[in-house]
Write a protein that holds these residues in place. Sequence first.
Motif, PDB file in Angstrom:
ATOM      1  N   PRO A  63      -4.097  -1.182  18.460  1.00 59.08           N
ATOM      2  CA  PRO A  63      -2.830  -0.844  17.801  1.00 59.08           C
ATOM      3  C   PRO A  63      -1.626  -0.871  18.729  1.00 59.08           C
ATOM      4  CG  PRO A  63      -4.143   1.125  18.142  1.00 59.08           C
ATOM      5  CD  PRO A  63      -5.021  -0.034  18.504  1.00 59.08           C
ATOM      6  N   HIS A  64      -1.853  -0.726  20.035  1.00 59.56           N
ATOM      7  CA  HIS A  64      -0.734  -0.753  20.981  1.00 59.56           C
ATOM      8  C   HIS A  64      -0.046  -2.116  20.983  1.00 59.56           C
ATOM      9  CE1 HIS A  64      -1.932   3.074  22.875  1.00 59.56           C
ATOM     10  NE2 HIS A  64      -3.168   2.624  22.834  1.00 59.56           N
ATOM     11  N   ALA A  65      -0.818  -3.161  20.755  1.00 58.02           N
ATOM     12  CA  ALA A  65      -0.287  -4.525  20.841  1.00 58.02           C
ATOM     13  C   ALA A  65      -0.107  -5.196  19.489  1.00 58.02           C
ATOM     14  CB  ALA A  65      -1.226  -5.376  21.706  1.00 58.02           C
ATOM     15  N   TYR A  66      -0.496  -4.523  18.402  1.00 57.30           N
ATOM     16  CA  TYR A  66      -0.490  -5.157  17.087  1.00 57.30           C
ATOM     17  C   TYR A  66       0.933  -5.360  16.567  1.00 57.30           C
ATOM     18  CZ  TYR A  66      -1.821  -6.188  12.262  1.00 57.30           C
ATOM     19  OH  TYR A  66      -2.003  -6.789  11.038  1.00 57.30           O
ATOM     20  N   ARG A  67       1.178  -6.552  16.036  1.00 57.03           N
ATOM     21  CA  ARG A  67       2.464  -6.867  15.392  1.00 57.03           C
ATOM     22  C   ARG A  67       2.217  -7.179  13.922  1.00 57.03           C
ATOM     23  NH1 ARG A  67       6.551  -7.965  19.133  1.00 57.03           N
ATOM     24  NH2 ARG A  67       5.821  -8.199  21.288  1.00 57.03           N
ATOM     25  N   GLN A  68       3.118  -6.707  13.081  1.00 60.39           N
ATOM     26  CA  GLN A  68       2.934  -6.919  11.644  1.00 60.39           C
ATOM     27  C   GLN A  68       3.041  -8.406  11.289  1.00 60.39           C
ATOM     28  OE1 GLN A  68       5.484  -5.269  13.000  1.00 60.39           O
ATOM     29  NE2 GLN A  68       7.440  -6.099  12.257  1.00 60.39           N
ATOM     30  N   THR A  69       2.203  -8.832  10.370  1.00 60.32           N
ATOM     31  CA  THR A  69       2.235 -10.202   9.872  1.00 60.32           C
ATOM     32  C   THR A  69       3.103 -10.253   8.614  1.00 60.32           C
ATOM     33  OG1 THR A  69       0.334  -9.901   8.407  1.00 60.32           O
ATOM     34  CG2 THR A  69      -0.126 -10.517  10.701  1.00 60.32           C
ATOM     35  N   ARG A  70       3.346 -11.453   8.118  1.00 61.56           N
ATOM     36  CA  ARG A  70       4.103 -11.581   6.875  1.00 61.56           C
ATOM     37  C   ARG A  70       3.374 -10.900   5.723  1.00 61.56           C
ATOM     38  NH1 ARG A  70       6.389 -17.863   6.823  1.00 61.56           N
ATOM     39  NH2 ARG A  70       7.710 -17.675   8.688  1.00 61.56           N
ATOM     40  N   THR A  71       2.051 -11.036   5.709  1.00 64.90           N
ATOM     41  CA  THR A  71       1.252 -10.381   4.669  1.00 64.90           C
ATOM     42  C   THR A  71       1.382  -8.862   4.764  1.00 64.90           C
ATOM     43  OG1 THR A  71      -0.330 -12.214   4.711  1.00 64.90           O
ATOM     44  CG2 THR A  71      -1.061 -10.148   3.707  1.00 64.90           C
ATOM     45  N   ASP A  72       1.394  -8.338   5.985  1.00 65.42           N
ATOM     46  CA  ASP A  72       1.564  -6.894   6.182  1.00 65.42           C
ATOM     47  C   ASP A  72       2.911  -6.425   5.645  1.00 65.42           C
ATOM     48  OD1 ASP A  72      -0.844  -6.875   7.523  1.00 65.42           O
ATOM     49  OD2 ASP A  72       0.062  -6.895   9.522  1.00 65.42           O
ATOM     50  N   ILE A  73       3.955  -7.209   5.917  1.00 66.23           N
ATOM     51  CA  ILE A  73       5.299  -6.826   5.482  1.00 66.23           C
ATOM     52  C   ILE A  73       5.369  -6.758   3.964  1.00 66.23           C
ATOM     53  CG2 ILE A  73       7.706  -7.589   5.408  1.00 66.23           C
ATOM     54  CD1 ILE A  73       7.264  -8.741   8.237  1.00 66.23           C
ATOM     55  N   VAL A  74       4.787  -7.734   3.309  1.00 69.89           N
ATOM     56  CA  VAL A  74       4.762  -7.729   1.832  1.00 69.89           C
ATOM     57  C   VAL A  74       4.023  -6.500   1.323  1.00 69.89           C
ATOM     58  CG1 VAL A  74       3.893  -8.913  -0.206  1.00 69.89           C
ATOM     59  CG2 VAL A  74       4.989 -10.235   1.624  1.00 69.89           C
ATOM     60  N   ALA A  75       2.860  -6.224   1.915  1.00 70.52           N
ATOM     61  CA  ALA A  75       2.054  -5.082   1.471  1.00 70.52           C
ATOM     62  C   ALA A  75       2.807  -3.767   1.663  1.00 70.52           C
ATOM     63  CB  ALA A  75       0.736  -5.053   2.232  1.00 70.52           C
TER      64      ALA A  75
END
Length: 321
Positions: A63-75
């Motif tokens: 989680p320290h390095a995780y960046r949101q994806t386009r799918t994440d943003i929609v969700a």
Amino acid sequence: MRFSRRGFLAAGAAVGFSGFSGPVLASDTLSVVATTGMIADTARRIGGGAVEVKSLMGAGVDPHAYRQTRTDIVAMTRADLVLWHGLYLEAQMQDFLHKLEKRGTVVAATDTLPRELLRGHDDYADKFDPHVWMDPTLWTYVVEHIRDALTAKSPANAELFAANTKTLITELEALAVYGARAMATVPQEARVLVTAHDAFGYFGRAYGFEVMGIQGISTESEAGLNRIGELVDLLVERKIGAVFVESSVSDRSIRALSEGAAAKGHEVIIGGELFSDAMGQEGTYEGTYPGMIDHNFTVIAGALGGSVPARGLSGKLSAGS
């Protein structure tokens, strides 16, 4: 949140680790997005059939390095509620989550944790160690805050959420008792936990262990050759017999420690794989928050000379854990 001292069998009997039941009063289920698996599992246990939870980060994800994806943003923009950890854990997502807060659907699960109970951050003077899930006692604050967040969005299901929260906290109490009893069986001189990064500070504070990570609190910290050399010398000098890899961090540096100690005539085994920033595989007992902690307690104590049940508190750990 005082934990009574019970035996392993009494603690195990108090733990069901099964799904929660109860009537769902609202006509529609609540759509929830959670950043980490630990938060997602907690929300599912509290919400039962009244919520549908999507987790952005699965097994082995840092989680320290995780960046949101386009799918994440929609969700996240479509969800009724977004639950994130906070305390700078999701460092790469923080700006986006703060912007999303303006919609009134975003809650940081650690917001209500008393600051006097938090450890300072190695790298940032104004921040705290985010790895509070390593101590089930601290996690009860998160459980209660998630309950309140779900209740605010779905008041009709308040009774269900309250009942499920009570059951979950009973499970966490049993886990804390198991952890204390398991760690008490580890010889005093062996109570040193060496891992890839400093994710186990709250565990160490709760159960009397000295904790050392090659990297700092964040996996973004550099693991330098000097640090590895220092830890090799410490392993040899103090005759520490086991180090641990983590499921969400490369094992390269930990294996370098073992090899470095061997080169100096001291054998150090890999004591097992611990779940630090992510849980186990979805659909497994280790893929739940209680299972994650049960696994860690059992592997740590067993590898460092303690006496623990082979399959953990509830007998549900996978063979070979």
